[in-house]
Design a protein around this motif. Structure first.
Motif, PDB file in Angstrom:
ATOM      1  N   UNK A  10     -60.412  -1.127  22.064  1.00 23.85           N
ATOM      2  CA  UNK A  10     -59.754  -1.791  20.837  1.00 23.85           C
ATOM      3  C   UNK A  10     -58.965  -2.812  21.276  1.00 23.85           C
ATOM      4  N   UNK A  11     -58.351  -2.758  22.271  1.00 20.31           N
ATOM      5  CA  UNK A  11     -57.588  -3.924  22.699  1.00 20.31           C
ATOM      6  C   UNK A  11     -58.177  -5.255  23.109  1.00 20.31           C
ATOM      7  N   UNK A  12     -59.536  -4.758  23.646  1.00 22.38           N
ATOM      8  CA  UNK A  12     -60.401  -5.853  23.913  1.00 22.38           C
ATOM      9  C   UNK A  12     -61.127  -6.789  22.689  1.00 22.38           C
ATOM     10  N   UNK A  13     -61.142  -5.710  21.623  1.00 23.16           N
ATOM     11  CA  UNK A  13     -61.906  -6.414  20.330  1.00 23.16           C
ATOM     12  C   UNK A  13     -60.803  -7.425  19.923  1.00 23.16           C
ATOM     13  N   UNK A  37     -50.381 -18.708  15.497  1.00 22.40           N
ATOM     14  CA  UNK A  37     -49.763 -17.563  14.933  1.00 22.40           C
ATOM     15  C   UNK A  37     -51.009 -16.289  14.853  1.00 22.40           C
ATOM     16  N   UNK A  38     -51.934 -16.854  14.507  1.00 22.72           N
ATOM     17  CA  UNK A  38     -53.195 -15.821  14.656  1.00 22.72           C
ATOM     18  C   UNK A  38     -53.662 -15.372  16.125  1.00 22.72           C
ATOM     19  N   UNK A  39     -53.394 -16.445  17.056  1.00 22.51           N
ATOM     20  CA  UNK A  39     -53.579 -15.940  18.345  1.00 22.51           C
ATOM     21  C   UNK A  39     -52.698 -14.863  18.738  1.00 22.51           C
ATOM     22  N   UNK A  40     -51.392 -15.079  18.380  1.00 15.90           N
ATOM     23  CA  UNK A  40     -50.192 -14.300  18.863  1.00 15.90           C
ATOM     24  C   UNK A  40     -50.550 -13.120  18.203  1.00 15.90           C
ATOM     25  N   UNK A  41     -50.820 -12.832  17.025  1.00 18.77           N
ATOM     26  CA  UNK A  41     -50.947 -11.781  16.448  1.00 18.77           C
ATOM     27  C   UNK A  41     -51.945 -10.619  17.107  1.00 18.77           C
ATOM     28  N   UNK A  42     -53.187 -11.341  17.272  1.00 21.39           N
ATOM     29  CA  UNK A  42     -54.317 -10.661  18.004  1.00 21.39           C
ATOM     30  C   UNK A  42     -54.060 -10.430  19.350  1.00 21.39           C
ATOM     31  N   UNK A  43     -53.141 -10.950  20.280  1.00 21.99           N
ATOM     32  CA  UNK A  43     -52.815 -10.731  21.483  1.00 21.99           C
ATOM     33  C   UNK A  43     -51.870  -9.614  21.454  1.00 21.99           C
ATOM     34  N   UNK A  44     -51.031  -9.655  20.385  1.00 24.37           N
ATOM     35  CA  UNK A  44     -49.928  -8.714  20.694  1.00 24.37           C
ATOM     36  C   UNK A  44     -50.586  -7.420  20.006  1.00 24.37           C
ATOM     37  N   UNK A  78     -60.910 -10.742  21.700  1.00 18.74           N
ATOM     38  CA  UNK A  78     -62.047 -11.355  21.499  1.00 18.74           C
ATOM     39  C   UNK A  78     -62.007 -12.138  20.258  1.00 18.74           C
ATOM     40  N   UNK A  79     -61.167 -11.373  19.299  1.00 15.02           N
ATOM     41  CA  UNK A  79     -60.782 -12.184  18.005  1.00 15.02           C
ATOM     42  C   UNK A  79     -59.780 -13.359  18.283  1.00 15.02           C
ATOM     43  N   UNK A  80     -58.882 -13.367  19.267  1.00 13.61           N
ATOM     44  CA  UNK A  80     -57.941 -14.356  19.433  1.00 13.61           C
ATOM     45  C   UNK A  80     -58.745 -15.464  19.972  1.00 13.61           C
ATOM     46  N   UNK A 103     -50.487 -16.693  27.208  1.00 11.76           N
ATOM     47  CA  UNK A 103     -50.480 -15.473  26.728  1.00 11.76           C
ATOM     48  C   UNK A 103     -51.931 -14.708  26.569  1.00 11.76           C
ATOM     49  N   UNK A 104     -52.804 -15.721  26.375  1.00  7.50           N
ATOM     50  CA  UNK A 104     -54.515 -15.328  26.223  1.00  7.50           C
ATOM     51  C   UNK A 104     -54.900 -15.151  27.450  1.00  7.50           C
ATOM     52  N   UNK A 105     -54.762 -15.678  28.567  1.00  8.60           N
ATOM     53  CA  UNK A 105     -55.188 -15.322  29.831  1.00  8.60           C
ATOM     54  C   UNK A 105     -54.444 -14.191  30.628  1.00  8.60           C
ATOM     55  N   UNK A 106     -53.278 -14.143  30.248  1.00  5.20           N
ATOM     56  CA  UNK A 106     -52.355 -12.949  30.714  1.00  5.20           C
ATOM     57  C   UNK A 106     -52.753 -11.397  29.963  1.00  5.20           C
ATOM     58  N   UNK A 107     -53.301 -11.629  28.857  1.00  5.20           N
ATOM     59  CA  UNK A 107     -53.702 -10.191  28.225  1.00  5.20           C
ATOM     60  C   UNK A 107     -55.120  -9.894  28.662  1.00  5.20           C
ATOM     61  N   UNK A 108     -55.873 -10.682  28.956  1.00  5.93           N
ATOM     62  CA  UNK A 108     -57.081 -10.565  29.519  1.00  5.93           C
ATOM     63  C   UNK A 108     -56.911  -9.877  30.998  1.00  5.93           C
TER      64      UNK A 108
END
Length: 313
Positions: free
Chosen positions: A261-264, A241-248, A267-269, A284-289
């Motif tokens: 700011x998106x990049x920060x 859920x933390x990953x989800x929050x940071x990615x969104x 990195x947190x995720x 979702x992680x690789x897609x947002x990168x």
């Protein structure tokens, strides 16, 4: 991509879970046939819910609960339904819902029953049976109202939203979700609130409603932080859920032309990723990168992340 969050959180690493399950199985072998034994069976099932042992122990729990005339534990056919939901087996989900309902009625297990009913309706949506899902969601809402089940009403609105959105009726889908949000009790179940907020974040992101998306992201972040302060041992269990929050958050900042700011947040995720992370969160992680590198016109790096995403799918 609309991500529907339906998760059971243990807050433990996989090795700890295996050891706990083995320990409980040994305890089970020493117990007489009474409610203590039923309780231990239930604990084992919760741990083993993603594998075949879940069904084996659920069958034992059902049999022994019926022998003892214990509707409370007999009503936990919920775990059969969860198992078959995860395998997209509509016939078995329907069968076990039918078995579960009279026991839920006798022992007032309506929260479990409506959670299980939600699995059935979401499978209709997953299999593109949208009108059936809408009709069943509306029937569930009526039944939940009759039973005075707030949680059932919220689940019905979530199902209704999924069906509307699956059939591209976005405004109706958002309206149904906001009804679920309105019903959230102020100090209610944190996992239910996280589920509703996560859907709202996904939908408002797809609708490019940046202001609402930010509002729900901030609320989800506050809910998570408060819950982990109160329950620090469960932090690992909420990593996805933390990953989800940071990615969104990253999506929000990309959509508002703030790539740094998106990049920060990307990195947190990363710090929440582990070998046990559910694969869709890795996607979702690789897609947002990929989207980040596209936004700053580094197309070769974006292409590499897109290839990784496609390989995972």
């Amino acid at each position: 991509l609309i991500l529907l969050l339906c998760c059971t959180l243990t807050g433990k690493a996989s090795t700890e879970i295996v050891l706990e399950s083995d320990s409980l199985i040994k305890v089970l072998e020493t117990l007489p046939y009474d409610t203590t034994r039923l309780n231990v069976l239930n604990q084992i099932i919760r741990i083993e819910q993603n594998n075949q042992q879940c069904i084996q122990y659920s069958d034992v729990l059902m049999k022994e609960a019926l022998q003892l005339g214990n509707d409370k534990y007999a009503g936990l056919a919920y775990y059969h339904i969860l198992y078959y939901y995860n395998r997209n087996n509509q016939d078995s989900v329907a069968k076990w819902l039918t078995i579960m309902e009279p026991h839920a009625r006798k022992s007032d297990l309506w929260n479990y029953f409506f959670d299980a009913k939600r699995f059935q309706i979401d499978l209709y949506t997953f299999n593109e049976q949208y009108e059936l899902a809408i009709n069943e969601s509306q029937k569930m809402q009526q039944q939940a109202s009759q039973m005075n089940s707030n949680r059932g009403s919220m689940a019905a609105y979530q199902c209704l939203s999924n069906a509307y959105i699956g059939s591209q009726r976005w405004d109706e889908g958002l309206k149904a979700l906001e009804e679920a949000y309105r019903l959230l009790p102020k100090n209610g179940n944190a996992v239910v609130r996280i589920s509703v907020l996560s859907q709202l974040i996904s939908v408002t992101k797809e609708m490019k409603d940046n202001n609402r998306q930010l509002k729900y992201l901030q609320e989800l972040e506050n809910v998570l932080c408060k819950f982990i302060i109160d329950n620090p041992s469960l932090k690992d269990g909420f990593a996805d859920v933390f990953i989800f929050n940071e990615i969104f958050y990253a999506h929000y900042y990309l959509n508002t032309d703030q790539p740094q700011l998106a990049y920060s947040h990307i990195e947190k995720s990363k710090k929440y990723l582990t070998e046990n992370t559910y694969f869709m969160y890795k996607v979702l992680y690789y897609d947002i990168y990929a989207k980040y590198y596209q936004s700053i016109k580094q197309y070769q790096q974006a292409s590499a992340y897109i290839d990784t995403t496609l390989t995972m799918l």
